[in-house]
Design a protein around this motif. Structure first.
Motif, mmCIF file in Angstrom:
data_model
loop_
_atom_site.group_PDB
_atom_site.id
_atom_site.type_symbol
_atom_site.label_atom_id
_atom_site.label_comp_id
_atom_site.label_asym_id
_atom_site.label_seq_id
_atom_site.Cartn_x
_atom_site.Cartn_y
_atom_site.Cartn_z
ATOM 1 N N GLU A 1 0.809 -1.223 0.000
ATOM 2 C CA GLU A 1 0.000 0.000 0.000
ATOM 3 C C GLU A 1 0.841 1.271 0.000
ATOM 4 O OE1 GLU A 1 0.535 -1.332 4.314
ATOM 5 O OE2 GLU A 1 0.244 -2.239 2.332
ATOM 6 N N PHE A 2 2.153 1.122 0.105
ATOM 7 C CA PHE A 2 3.036 2.289 0.128
ATOM 8 C C PHE A 2 3.281 2.786 -1.295
ATOM 9 C CE2 PHE A 2 4.608 -0.656 3.501
ATOM 10 C CZ PHE A 2 4.031 0.004 4.576
ATOM 11 N N THR A 3 3.029 4.054 -1.538
ATOM 12 C CA THR A 3 3.291 4.628 -2.865
ATOM 13 C C THR A 3 4.688 5.223 -2.968
ATOM 14 O OG1 THR A 3 2.294 6.732 -2.186
ATOM 15 C CG2 THR A 3 0.846 5.126 -3.234
ATOM 16 N N ASP A 4 5.376 5.327 -1.839
ATOM 17 C CA ASP A 4 6.736 5.857 -1.834
ATOM 18 C C ASP A 4 7.670 4.945 -2.637
ATOM 19 O OD1 ASP A 4 9.531 6.403 -0.829
ATOM 20 O OD2 ASP A 4 8.438 7.859 0.380
ATOM 21 N N ARG A 5 8.553 5.531 -3.420
ATOM 22 C CA ARG A 5 9.497 4.760 -4.245
ATOM 23 C C ARG A 5 10.397 3.870 -3.387
ATOM 24 N NH1 ARG A 5 11.196 5.789 -9.507
ATOM 25 N NH2 ARG A 5 12.465 4.055 -10.259
ATOM 26 N N ALA B 1 9.573 1.774 -1.262
ATOM 27 C CA ALA B 1 9.024 0.422 -1.184
ATOM 28 C C ALA B 1 9.565 -0.452 -2.306
ATOM 29 C CB ALA B 1 7.500 0.471 -1.227
ATOM 30 N N VAL B 2 9.720 0.120 -3.501
ATOM 31 C CA VAL B 2 10.276 -0.618 -4.633
ATOM 32 C C VAL B 2 11.729 -0.966 -4.364
ATOM 33 C CG1 VAL B 2 10.894 -0.486 -7.076
ATOM 34 C CG2 VAL B 2 8.680 0.394 -6.300
ATOM 35 N N ASP B 3 12.484 0.006 -3.876
ATOM 36 C CA ASP B 3 13.907 -0.231 -3.614
ATOM 37 C C ASP B 3 14.099 -1.305 -2.544
ATOM 38 O OD1 ASP B 3 14.585 1.679 -5.492
ATOM 39 O OD2 ASP B 3 14.640 3.310 -4.030
ATOM 40 N N VAL B 4 13.255 -1.293 -1.519
ATOM 41 C CA VAL B 4 13.347 -2.330 -0.486
ATOM 42 C C VAL B 4 12.998 -3.691 -1.075
ATOM 43 C CG1 VAL B 4 12.362 -3.172 1.680
ATOM 44 C CG2 VAL B 4 12.873 -0.742 1.414
ATOM 45 N N MET B 5 11.949 -3.714 -1.851
ATOM 46 C CA MET B 5 11.472 -4.967 -2.435
ATOM 47 C C MET B 5 12.534 -5.627 -3.303
ATOM 48 S SD MET B 5 7.813 -5.295 -4.328
ATOM 49 C CE MET B 5 7.191 -6.820 -5.022
#
Length: 418
Positions: A182-186, A188-192
């Protein structure tokens, strides 16, 4: 909110769920998929309300028409999402299916079977239908999934994923197997992309910028679903009525998708007759044409094509047009500028058709059909996780089988190796 900690928690829950999901009976998975389909249709009004909020915000930001089209849902598109889930339920379960067996001279019996990959991360943009397609395919193939959609569709994706997960868990899918970010912050992608050991693979779906970013920065293995610079070559033997229908369909039926035609190549022997016909048909559909010098000499209403047009994925009602000398030049042009997605030739010459299919380097190569068919739904896969344009593991529409790996099962009677 500590995004890094929250993402790790989601991944750990997915990893735990994947161990149960991987051995779940086919019947339970199918019941869950059918329940998920029913949930989408029964709560379509909720999804459409959320989607309209996303659309209104996108309009206020001035996003282009093709982007809005990818984002937009209606009752038909929701029905198609539900039908994709039902088709996936009807397909054979790939898990534990054998595809090789042998008995060695020493008596060892060796079998190879398909097994789930484990935990799959999907990072995608704009299209909310990906939420349902990806969830259904991953669950049927025994994989837990973490979905991270784009910020522009956050309300739509949240509504869809909530309905899907509730229906799936109620039907017997392990809790945590279907996760939505649910996080729209970029961030979240980098963590993923750095959850090695928890995620087994990441599959990005979106524009070239997203895909390149994931490939360059991920420490988790990546399966690329590529961009689509797709071509239609009209040979000098082509049925010209057929060629016009194919070209118009390939460009205008859904111009924002990756299997839409971006460049039309025409054999010089028929260019004087065919180009005015196809140009008229395309301009009636509001397509902007950008032609080479030879094309513009025949159809001066075309804009001049620049070098960058030949490698452009417009995703819009824009088409580059080029007159070529022969089949050799058409194949050379395609192999230079394409992205390995989908290519088609319109021809009545069987030898040319065979040469085109043999020599063009792409995931899907057609004869006398629109490139718009490169799609998991159309190929009978129920849906697709994306169109892979790479050559390792999977290529083309990725369905259930492409979301599995293999395991060798060996049976002995006390054999030891000397």
């Amino acid at each position: 909110m500590d995004i890094k900690a929250a993402m790790k928690e989601k991944a750990e829950a997915a990893r735990a769920a994947s161990q149960q999901l991987g051995i779940l009976p086919t019947g339970i998975k199918n019941q869950a998929l059918l329940a998920m389909a029913d949930a989408l249709e029964k709560r379509a009004a909720l999804i459409l309300s959320a989607n309209e909020q996303d659309l209104e915000e996108a309009r206020q930001k001035g996003l282009r028409r093709s982007y809005l089209d990818r984002l937009m849902l209606n009752e038909t598109r929701i029905a198609n999402m539900a039908e994709g889930l039902r088709q996936t339920a009807a397909l054979p379960d790939p898990v534990c299916q054998g595809d090789y067996s042998t008995i060695r001279p020493n008596g060892l019996e060796i079998r190879r079977v398909r097994v789930p990959i484990g935990v799959i991360g999907i990072i995608y943009e704009a299209r909310p239908n990906v939420t349902a397609d990806a969830a259904g395919l991953c669950l049927k193939s025994g994989n837990a999934v973490i979905l991270r959609g784009g910020s522009e569709a956050i309300r739509s994706n949240t509504a869809i994923s909530s309905l899907l997960s509730k229906a799936a868990y109620k039907a017997g899918i392990p809790e945590g197997a279907l996760q939505f970010v649910e996080f729209t912050d970029r961030e979240a992608v980098d963590v993923m992309t750095h959850l090695s050991g928890l995620l087994d693979v990441i599959i990005p779906r979106g524009g070239a910028g997203l895909i390149h970013h994931i490939v360059e920065h991920s420490s988790v293995p990546v399966i690329q679903t590529g961009t689509g610079v797709c071509h239609t070559f009209v040979d000098d033997s082509a049925d010209q009525d057929m060629a016009v229908r194919i070209a118009v369909n390939a460009k205008t039926s859904h111009p924002s998708v990756c299997n839409a035609m971006e460049t039309l190549l025409v054999h010089e022997n028929i260019a004087n007759v065919f180009l005015p016909r196809v140009s008229q048909a395309l301009r009636e559909k509001k397509v902007e044409l950008r032609g080479c010098d030879r094309s513009r000499a025949i159809c001066p209403e075309m804009k001049a094509a620049e070098e960058e047009d030949w490698s452009a994925e417009y995703g819009d009602l824009i088409l580059s047009v080029r007159v070529v000398h022969d089949l050799d030049e058409a194949i050379a042009h395609i192999n230079r500028y394409n992205t390995g997605h989908s290519e088609t030739i319109v021809t009545e010459n069987l030898a040319h058709a065979h040469r085109f299919q043999r020599e063009v380097d792409a995931a899907a190569v057609y004869v006398n059909a629109s490139t718009r068919f490169t799609d998991g739904f159309e190929f009978g896969f129920g849906a697709e996780i994306g169109i892979s344009t790479q050559k390792l593991h999977a290529r083309g529409p990725m369905g259930l089988s492409e979301l599995t790996s293999t395991k060798y099962l060996i049976y002995g009677e006390g054999q030891i190796r000397e």
